[in-house]
Design a protein around this motif. Structure first.
Motif, PDB file in Angstrom:
ATOM      1  N   ILE A  44     -25.957 -51.560  19.839  1.00  0.00           N
ATOM      2  CA  ILE A  44     -25.334 -50.227  19.897  1.00  0.00           C
ATOM      3  C   ILE A  44     -24.235 -50.197  18.838  1.00  0.00           C
ATOM      4  N   ASN A  45     -24.254 -49.189  17.992  1.00  0.00           N
ATOM      5  CA  ASN A  45     -23.173 -48.990  17.022  1.00  0.00           C
ATOM      6  C   ASN A  45     -22.421 -47.716  17.374  1.00  0.00           C
ATOM      7  N   LEU A  46     -21.113 -47.839  17.456  1.00  0.00           N
ATOM      8  CA  LEU A  46     -20.289 -46.666  17.728  1.00  0.00           C
ATOM      9  C   LEU A  46     -19.179 -46.609  16.677  1.00  0.00           C
ATOM     10  N   ALA A  47     -18.929 -45.433  16.139  1.00  0.00           N
ATOM     11  CA  ALA A  47     -17.791 -45.249  15.233  1.00  0.00           C
ATOM     12  C   ALA A  47     -17.114 -43.948  15.602  1.00  0.00           C
ATOM     13  N   VAL A  48     -15.772 -43.981  15.625  1.00  0.00           N
ATOM     14  CA  VAL A  48     -15.043 -42.731  15.896  1.00  0.00           C
ATOM     15  C   VAL A  48     -13.921 -42.572  14.885  1.00  0.00           C
ATOM     16  N   GLU A  49     -13.664 -41.316  14.525  1.00  0.00           N
ATOM     17  CA  GLU A  49     -12.497 -41.019  13.707  1.00  0.00           C
ATOM     18  C   GLU A  49     -11.543 -40.236  14.580  1.00  0.00           C
ATOM     19  N   ILE A  50     -10.267 -40.618  14.519  1.00  0.00           N
ATOM     20  CA  ILE A  50      -9.308 -40.009  15.436  1.00  0.00           C
ATOM     21  C   ILE A  50      -8.052 -39.543  14.694  1.00  0.00           C
ATOM     22  N   LEU A  51      -7.365 -38.625  15.339  1.00  0.00           N
ATOM     23  CA  LEU A  51      -6.038 -38.199  14.896  1.00  0.00           C
ATOM     24  C   LEU A  51      -5.096 -38.561  16.033  1.00  0.00           C
ATOM     25  N   VAL A  52      -4.049 -39.323  15.719  1.00  0.00           N
ATOM     26  CA  VAL A  52      -3.140 -39.738  16.791  1.00  0.00           C
ATOM     27  C   VAL A  52      -1.742 -39.156  16.536  1.00  0.00           C
ATOM     28  N   ASP A  53      -0.904 -39.177  17.581  1.00  0.00           N
ATOM     29  CA  ASP A  53       0.472 -38.705  17.416  1.00  0.00           C
ATOM     30  C   ASP A  53       1.220 -39.631  16.458  1.00  0.00           C
ATOM     31  N   LYS A  54       2.278 -39.099  15.822  1.00  0.00           N
ATOM     32  CA  LYS A  54       2.981 -39.866  14.786  1.00  0.00           C
ATOM     33  C   LYS A  54       3.782 -41.059  15.332  1.00  0.00           C
ATOM     34  N   THR A  55       4.152 -40.952  16.598  1.00  0.00           N
ATOM     35  CA  THR A  55       4.886 -42.085  17.175  1.00  0.00           C
ATOM     36  C   THR A  55       4.110 -42.633  18.370  1.00  0.00           C
ATOM     37  N   VAL A  56       4.301 -43.906  18.611  1.00  0.00           N
ATOM     38  CA  VAL A  56       3.606 -44.536  19.744  1.00  0.00           C
ATOM     39  C   VAL A  56       4.614 -45.422  20.476  1.00  0.00           C
ATOM     40  N   LYS A  57       4.520 -45.422  21.795  1.00  0.00           N
ATOM     41  CA  LYS A  57       5.493 -46.152  22.604  1.00  0.00           C
ATOM     42  C   LYS A  57       4.749 -47.091  23.533  1.00  0.00           C
TER      43      LYS A  57
ATOM     44  N   ILE B 211      -6.906 -28.470   9.168  1.00  0.00           N
ATOM     45  CA  ILE B 211      -5.455 -28.264   9.285  1.00  0.00           C
ATOM     46  C   ILE B 211      -4.952 -27.584   8.013  1.00  0.00           C
ATOM     47  N   ASP B 212      -4.385 -26.428   8.215  1.00  0.00           N
ATOM     48  CA  ASP B 212      -3.843 -25.650   7.112  1.00  0.00           C
ATOM     49  C   ASP B 212      -2.746 -26.459   6.398  1.00  0.00           C
ATOM     50  N   THR B 213      -2.729 -26.427   5.079  1.00  0.00           N
ATOM     51  CA  THR B 213      -1.760 -27.254   4.335  1.00  0.00           C
ATOM     52  C   THR B 213      -0.314 -26.947   4.739  1.00  0.00           C
ATOM     53  N   ASN B 214      -0.030 -25.705   5.156  1.00  0.00           N
ATOM     54  CA  ASN B 214       1.345 -25.354   5.557  1.00  0.00           C
ATOM     55  C   ASN B 214       1.824 -26.140   6.774  1.00  0.00           C
ATOM     56  N   PHE B 215       0.874 -26.625   7.570  1.00  0.00           N
ATOM     57  CA  PHE B 215       1.247 -27.313   8.815  1.00  0.00           C
ATOM     58  C   PHE B 215       0.938 -28.810   8.771  1.00  0.00           C
ATOM     59  N   LEU B 216       0.415 -29.229   7.613  1.00  0.00           N
ATOM     60  CA  LEU B 216      -0.119 -30.589   7.502  1.00  0.00           C
ATOM     61  C   LEU B 216       0.893 -31.681   7.838  1.00  0.00           C
ATOM     62  N   GLU B 217       2.113 -31.511   7.307  1.00  0.00           N
ATOM     63  CA  GLU B 217       3.076 -32.616   7.442  1.00  0.00           C
ATOM     64  C   GLU B 217       3.500 -32.882   8.884  1.00  0.00           C
ATOM     65  N   SER B 218       3.287 -31.893   9.747  1.00  0.00           N
ATOM     66  CA  SER B 218       3.623 -32.122  11.156  1.00  0.00           C
ATOM     67  C   SER B 218       2.659 -33.116  11.793  1.00  0.00           C
ATOM     68  N   TRP B 219       1.448 -33.200  11.269  1.00  0.00           N
ATOM     69  CA  TRP B 219       0.418 -34.022  11.905  1.00  0.00           C
ATOM     70  C   TRP B 219       0.061 -35.266  11.092  1.00  0.00           C
ATOM     71  N   ILE B 220       0.180 -35.164   9.770  1.00  0.00           N
ATOM     72  CA  ILE B 220      -0.221 -36.279   8.899  1.00  0.00           C
ATOM     73  C   ILE B 220       0.986 -36.716   8.077  1.00  0.00           C
ATOM     74  N   PRO B 221       1.532 -37.916   8.332  1.00  0.00           N
ATOM     75  CA  PRO B 221       2.687 -38.340   7.533  1.00  0.00           C
ATOM     76  C   PRO B 221       2.297 -38.487   6.068  1.00  0.00           C
ATOM     77  N   LYS B 222       3.271 -38.249   5.205  1.00  0.00           N
ATOM     78  CA  LYS B 222       3.016 -38.411   3.766  1.00  0.00           C
ATOM     79  C   LYS B 222       3.005 -39.885   3.442  1.00  0.00           C
ATOM     80  N   VAL B 223       1.955 -40.334   2.745  1.00  0.00           N
ATOM     81  CA  VAL B 223       1.906 -41.735   2.327  1.00  0.00           C
ATOM     82  C   VAL B 223       2.146 -41.749   0.829  1.00  0.00           C
ATOM     83  N   LYS B 224       3.059 -42.652   0.410  1.00  0.00           N
ATOM     84  CA  LYS B 224       3.363 -42.702  -1.024  1.00  0.00           C
ATOM     85  C   LYS B 224       2.100 -43.053  -1.790  1.00  0.00           C
ATOM     86  N   THR B 225       1.859 -42.329  -2.886  1.00  0.00           N
ATOM     87  CA  THR B 225       0.635 -42.603  -3.645  1.00  0.00           C
ATOM     88  C   THR B 225       0.695 -44.023  -4.203  1.00  0.00           C
TER      89      THR B 225
END
Ligand SMILES: Nc1ncnc2c1ncn2[C@@H]1O[C@H](COP(=O)(O)OP(=O)(O)OP(=O)(O)O)[C@@H](O)[C@H]1O
Ligand SMILES: [Mg+2]
Length: 462
Positions: free
Chosen positions: A79-92, A146-160
């Motif tokens: 069985i092969n399973l693959a998932v792509e996920i979006l997670v919250d920016k902080t984890v506790k 995700i509209d680019t105007n709201f992107l940074e709330s969900w996806i942190p900016k990674v330095k190129t």
């Protein structure tokens, strides 16, 4: 939040791909694989926490029945399973430690092999595991959803220029397959396991923010909740010792409501209004203590002044009540998988039900601070009227996607025989919200026709 799944060798799935939005609806005929998809999510959630045997235990059917059956004697051996996920920016973690993630878009893969041992028993072994960040420039799902105007709330900016290294990988070491968890961003040896020997996933071995991204992926999968409501559990008052979160069967509902009331004195008002929208006969939700029994009990006030405890409420009422309570529960995050939300609902109220389900899933444009945790609603339905309402009234709302499931005959990559497998095709008046590269244009055109035929049946419902 799950955004994509790939499945091979599990039940009715062969080279199967599907994408999700915060509110995902799957319509389709009987035995076409709708619940099998929930089973796959359930298995992944179990694998994030339990040993292999236990992970396969609480599914529909025995462990061997989860492997695709090609003929009366032949089953898939992996069985092969693959998932792509979006997670919250902080984890506790449970020790109060918090970590800020560099990547909130992650892809997890696992391969489970079924191997006959020398004693003639079949063992389940993990031969491959991987967790990698999804790089922004390669992330079509985010671009489409995700509209680019709201992107940074969900996806942190990674330095190129920074390369995203795997958080779990499978590697060859001295002719042996090794599953590794490198230390996340810090120097040190990390962890190593022998593939094909471990009794549970590497993902499940991480219990703290020492490995923040692995821990975030694991926590995400543990928050995939499969509501299989049991009216008896929903009706039962909660003892003072009961857990104060609702279980998958609906148990502890009264304890959860009591907690909500303690946290916010106005919440019962909001829940009452929500319930009244769907069930106009009830005007108020209340939680009281039965002192003699030391229990909390839910009461609904009817519009003629009578009061009913949860013990005597109808199944339909209880199903709506639990959704109303979950909507206002700050501790509720992750996915709810829910079968047939139209059950117990009068057709006139379908619209309000859809609104309620929408309210239980994230709207990416709603970025009031502090951000609410990510929430997703995945539902199965038989109702063409439900699908028709969703399509008509949410044409521009990107967070909803509707899929149509059916069985198609094809030759799988695992086996040369022709079998029937699940295919999910997008149903939408605009296909804007999903990247459909994994579908042929002819398949999309075909769906539109089929869906039209399916939607015509809505006039015969109710
Ligand atoms: N191991 C397996 N290999 C191949 N097919 C399988 C396997 N296990 C189950 N199935 C098929 O999957 C079907 C069940 O599919 P599922 O429960 O997902 O249907 P559904 O779309 O939810 O239908 P309903 O609307 O009736 O609930 C079974 O009838 C069987 O044909
Ligand atoms: Mg089903």
């Amino acid at each position: 939040m799950i955004t994509r799944i790939e499945i091979n060798g599990f039940k009715t799935f062969s080279d199967f791909v599907m994408e999700f939005t915060p509110f995902t609806v799957i319509a389709g005929t009987n035995a076409s694989g709708k619940s099998n998809l929930f089973d796959a999510l359930n298995l992944l959630s179990n694998l994030a926490d339990k040993d292999m045997r236990s992970a396969f235990k609480n599914l529909r059917g025995d462990a061997e029945e989860q492997f695709t059956q090609f003929s009366s004697k032949e089953f898939s051996d992996k069985i092969n399973l693959a998932v792509e996920i979006l997670v919250d920016k902080t984890v506790k973690d449970n020790w109060g430690e918090e970590a800020i993630l560099k990547y909130t878009r992650l892809r997890y893969e696992i391969q489970i092999n079924r191997i006959r041992n020398t004693k003639g028993f079949d063992d389940l072994k993990i031969s491959h595991e991987e967790l990698v960040p999804i790089k922004h420039q390669e992330d079509k799902w985010v671009k489409n959803n995700i509209d680019t105007n709201f992107l940074e709330s969900w996806i942190p900016k990674v330095k190129t220029g920074k390369r995203g290294k795997p958080y779990i990988l499978t590697d060859n070491k001295l002719n042996k397959q090794i599953i590794k968890i490198p230390l996340d961003g810090k120097p040190g040896p990390g962890r190593e396991f022998s593939a094909n020997e471990i009794a549970q996933s590497a993902l499940s071995s991480v219990n703290s923010v020492e490995f923040p991204h692995v821990f975030a992926a694991k926590k995400e999968m543990l928050n995939w909740r499969f509501l299989q409501l049991n009216p008896e559990d929903l009706r039962r008052p909660s003892s003072r010792m009961a857990p104060d979160t609702v279980s998958h069967s609906g148990a502890n509902l009264a304890a959860a409501l009591f907690r909500l009331q303690q946290e916010d004195e106005f919440v019962l008002n909001d829940i009452s209004i929500e319930l009244n929208n769907l069930l106009p006969n009830f005007t108020k939700v209340a939680i009281t203590e039965e002192i003699s029994e030391n229990k909390f009990v839910i009461k609904l006030l009817s519009d003629d002044g009578r009061e009913f405890t949860s013990r005597v409420l109808s199944e339909g009422t209880l199903r709506i009540l639990i959704l109303c309570i979950l909507k206002y529960d700050n501790q509720h995050k992750g996915i709810i998988c829910f079968e047939e939300p139209e059950n117990g609902i009068h057709p006139f109220r379908l619209k309000m039900m859809i609104q309620l389900l929408k309210g239980l899933s994230t709207d990416f444009t709603d970025i009031e601070l502090p951000l609410l945790p990510l929430r997703q609603m995945i539902v199965n339905t038989h109702s063409a009227a439900f699908v028709d309402k969703i399509l008509k009234e949410n044409k521009t709302y990107k967070e909803i996607s509707v899929w149509f499931s059916k069985l198609v005959s094809k030759i799988s990559s695992n086996n040369k025989q022709n079998c029937k497998y699940t295919k999910l095709l997008p149903v939408s008046y605009s296909h804007g919200q999903i990247s459909l590269d994994f579908l042929e244009p002819s398949e999309i055109a075909m769906t539109e026709l089929e869906v039209e035929k399916y939607l015509e049946t809505k006039d015969f419902e109710s």
